[in-house]
Design a protein around this motif. Structure first.
Motif, PDB file in Angstrom:
ATOM      1  N   VAL A  35       0.794  -1.242   0.000  1.00 55.14           N
ATOM      2  CA  VAL A  35       0.000   0.000   0.000  1.00 55.14           C
ATOM      3  C   VAL A  35       0.823   1.288   0.000  1.00 55.14           C
ATOM      4  CG1 VAL A  35      -1.866  -1.189   1.223  1.00 55.14           C
ATOM      5  CG2 VAL A  35      -0.201   0.135   2.532  1.00 55.14           C
ATOM      6  N   ASP A  36       2.148   1.209   0.051  1.00 54.86           N
ATOM      7  CA  ASP A  36       2.968   2.410   0.243  1.00 54.86           C
ATOM      8  C   ASP A  36       2.746   3.496  -0.809  1.00 54.86           C
ATOM      9  OD1 ASP A  36       4.249   2.205   2.644  1.00 54.86           O
ATOM     10  OD2 ASP A  36       6.120   1.394   1.855  1.00 54.86           O
ATOM     11  N   ALA A  37       2.344   3.131  -2.021  1.00 57.42           N
ATOM     12  CA  ALA A  37       2.154   4.134  -3.080  1.00 57.42           C
ATOM     13  C   ALA A  37       0.681   4.383  -3.393  1.00 57.42           C
ATOM     14  CB  ALA A  37       2.893   3.711  -4.342  1.00 57.42           C
ATOM     15  N   LEU A  38      -0.219   3.866  -2.557  1.00 59.68           N
ATOM     16  CA  LEU A  38      -1.650   4.087  -2.813  1.00 59.68           C
ATOM     17  C   LEU A  38      -2.014   5.565  -2.810  1.00 59.68           C
ATOM     18  CD1 LEU A  38      -3.688   1.398  -0.820  1.00 59.68           C
ATOM     19  CD2 LEU A  38      -3.626   1.731  -3.297  1.00 59.68           C
ATOM     20  N   HIS A  39      -1.408   6.318  -1.881  1.00 60.21           N
ATOM     21  CA  HIS A  39      -1.742   7.745  -1.804  1.00 60.21           C
ATOM     22  C   HIS A  39      -1.298   8.486  -3.066  1.00 60.21           C
ATOM     23  CE1 HIS A  39       2.359   7.447  -0.432  1.00 60.21           C
ATOM     24  NE2 HIS A  39       2.503   8.758  -0.302  1.00 60.21           N
ATOM     25  N   LEU A  64      -1.093   6.986  -6.058  1.00 59.06           N
ATOM     26  CA  LEU A  64      -2.028   6.509  -7.079  1.00 59.06           C
ATOM     27  C   LEU A  64      -3.315   7.324  -7.041  1.00 59.06           C
ATOM     28  CD1 LEU A  64      -2.588   4.130  -9.171  1.00 59.06           C
ATOM     29  CD2 LEU A  64      -3.809   3.032  -7.285  1.00 59.06           C
ATOM     30  N   ALA A  65      -3.838   7.545  -5.844  1.00 56.93           N
ATOM     31  CA  ALA A  65      -5.077   8.302  -5.698  1.00 56.93           C
ATOM     32  C   ALA A  65      -4.903   9.763  -6.104  1.00 56.93           C
ATOM     33  CB  ALA A  65      -5.572   8.215  -4.257  1.00 56.93           C
ATOM     34  N   ALA A  66      -3.774  10.364  -5.727  1.00 54.69           N
ATOM     35  CA  ALA A  66      -3.550  11.786  -6.001  1.00 54.69           C
ATOM     36  C   ALA A  66      -3.287  12.065  -7.472  1.00 54.69           C
ATOM     37  CB  ALA A  66      -2.381  12.294  -5.154  1.00 54.69           C
ATOM     38  N   PHE A  67      -2.514  11.194  -8.122  1.00 49.34           N
ATOM     39  CA  PHE A  67      -2.078  11.465  -9.491  1.00 49.34           C
ATOM     40  C   PHE A  67      -3.008  10.895 -10.557  1.00 49.34           C
ATOM     41  CE2 PHE A  67       2.400  11.359  -7.508  1.00 49.34           C
ATOM     42  CZ  PHE A  67       2.274  12.683  -7.115  1.00 49.34           C
ATOM     43  N   THR A  68      -3.742   9.826 -10.237  1.00 50.99           N
ATOM     44  CA  THR A  68      -4.585   9.192 -11.256  1.00 50.99           C
ATOM     45  C   THR A  68      -6.069   9.191 -10.899  1.00 50.99           C
ATOM     46  OG1 THR A  68      -4.513   6.930 -10.347  1.00 50.99           O
ATOM     47  CG2 THR A  68      -2.654   7.623 -11.719  1.00 50.99           C
ATOM     48  N   ILE A  89       2.897  -1.700   9.110  1.00 49.45           N
ATOM     49  CA  ILE A  89       1.856  -0.753   8.702  1.00 49.45           C
ATOM     50  C   ILE A  89       2.505   0.435   7.997  1.00 49.45           C
ATOM     51  CG2 ILE A  89       1.828   0.642  10.816  1.00 49.45           C
ATOM     52  CD1 ILE A  89      -1.272   0.526  10.622  1.00 49.45           C
ATOM     53  N   SER A  90       1.828   0.966   6.996  1.00 47.19           N
ATOM     54  CA  SER A  90       2.349   2.112   6.262  1.00 47.19           C
ATOM     55  C   SER A  90       1.798   3.403   6.856  1.00 47.19           C
ATOM     56  CB  SER A  90       1.945   2.014   4.784  1.00 47.19           C
ATOM     57  OG  SER A  90       2.311   3.198   4.089  1.00 47.19           O
ATOM     58  N   PRO A  91       2.627   4.417   7.019  1.00 50.63           N
ATOM     59  CA  PRO A  91       2.125   5.694   7.540  1.00 50.63           C
ATOM     60  C   PRO A  91       1.393   6.519   6.485  1.00 50.63           C
ATOM     61  CG  PRO A  91       4.457   5.874   7.058  1.00 50.63           C
ATOM     62  CD  PRO A  91       4.096   4.439   6.815  1.00 50.63           C
ATOM     63  N   ALA A  92       1.457   6.103   5.225  1.00 49.26           N
ATOM     64  CA  ALA A  92       0.858   6.867   4.132  1.00 49.26           C
ATOM     65  C   ALA A  92      -0.628   6.557   4.022  1.00 49.26           C
ATOM     66  CB  ALA A  92       1.570   6.538   2.816  1.00 49.26           C
ATOM     67  N   ALA A  93      -1.465   7.501   4.408  1.00 44.66           N
ATOM     68  CA  ALA A  93      -2.913   7.313   4.354  1.00 44.66           C
ATOM     69  C   ALA A  93      -3.421   7.500   2.928  1.00 44.66           C
ATOM     70  CB  ALA A  93      -3.603   8.303   5.281  1.00 44.66           C
ATOM     71  N   ALA A  94      -4.421   6.713   2.560  1.00 44.25           N
ATOM     72  CA  ALA A  94      -5.018   6.805   1.224  1.00 44.25           C
ATOM     73  C   ALA A  94      -6.530   6.641   1.343  1.00 44.25           C
ATOM     74  CB  ALA A  94      -4.445   5.727   0.304  1.00 44.25           C
ATOM     75  N   PRO A  95      -7.291   7.337   0.512  1.00 43.98           N
ATOM     76  CA  PRO A  95      -8.751   7.229   0.586  1.00 43.98           C
ATOM     77  C   PRO A  95      -9.247   5.927  -0.030  1.00 43.98           C
ATOM     78  CG  PRO A  95      -8.127   8.636  -1.245  1.00 43.98           C
ATOM     79  CD  PRO A  95      -6.843   8.281  -0.528  1.00 43.98           C
TER      80      PRO A  95
END
Length: 209
Positions: free
Chosen positions: A69-73, A75-79, A104-110
């Motif tokens: 999940v580290d790059a989910l935020h 993914l959500a922001a750019f695409t 756990i990843s500290p990067a929150a994503a919707p």
């Protein structure tokens, strides 16, 4: 114990980086399974430039571990890709600071689509079914895909060729009837997928013929 039989991944899915998959529709649409690094986004951009797909239409999250999940935020922001996750996982992805869990990843994503166990929907020529699949962790989902004459289970990090994968108490593994891996095995018996795809394995697992 002898490893389970394996085979190459089916044509409907693409694998380029551990641990990520992409499901390709005949329409040109793409559906991502996990997004744990910016290298996944780089590959998506390269594929788009090459005309390999027309639109990224969703991302299913198998579980909360950082390598998924580290790059989910990003993914959500750019695409602005819709993110799908089981109801047991969604809050951890959106608010990781509320939990004390390993990896756990500290990067929150919707999470735009919070699914319930057994929820089914159509995506182009495929039927997708969301499952609560508490194998490696209680906070874990599985995605069942039906189409192209086969049934495929994206099992995340649950199961491996030699049996159970990373069974540790810190991941919140529960024991008993209808819990943990016993529930996962029950689901395999009910759904009878042709192939099981683990996010870290080099081949899909052949359940039966």
């Amino acid at each position: 114990m002898a490893p389970a039989r394996g085979m190459i991944f089916p044509a409907l899915s693409s694998r380029w980086l551990l641990p990520a998959f992409a499901i390709r529709s005949e329409s040109g649409g793409l559906f991502l399974i996990d997004c744990g690094s910016d290298a996944v986004l780089d590959t998506l951009n390269k594929w788009k430039e090459q005309g390999a797909y027309s639109q990224l239409e969703g991302c299913w999250v198998t579980h909360y571990h950082d390598d998924h999940v580290d790059a989910l935020h990003h993914l959500a922001a750019f695409t602005h890709t819709p993110i799908y996750a089981d109801e047991h996982i969604a809050e951890i992805i959106a608010h990781p600071g509320r939990f004390y869990l390993p990896c756990i990843s500290p990067a929150a994503a919707p999470v735009t689509h919070i699914t319930t166990d057994g929820e089914t929907w159509r995506w182009h020529e495929f039927e997708m079914t969301a499952l609560h699949f508490p194998g490696q962790s209680f906070y874990h989902g599985g995605l069942l895909l039906r189409g192209h004459g086969m049934t495929v289970l994206f099992c995340g990090d649950s199961f491996a060729p030699t049996g159970l994968d990373d069974y540790t108490a810190g991941n919140r593994n529960f024991l008993g009837a209808g819990k943990g891996y016993r529930r996962c095995i029950d689901l395999l018996r009910q759904q009878r997928p042709d192939l099981i795809l683990n996010q870290h394995q080099q081949k899909s697992l052949l359940l039966h013929r």
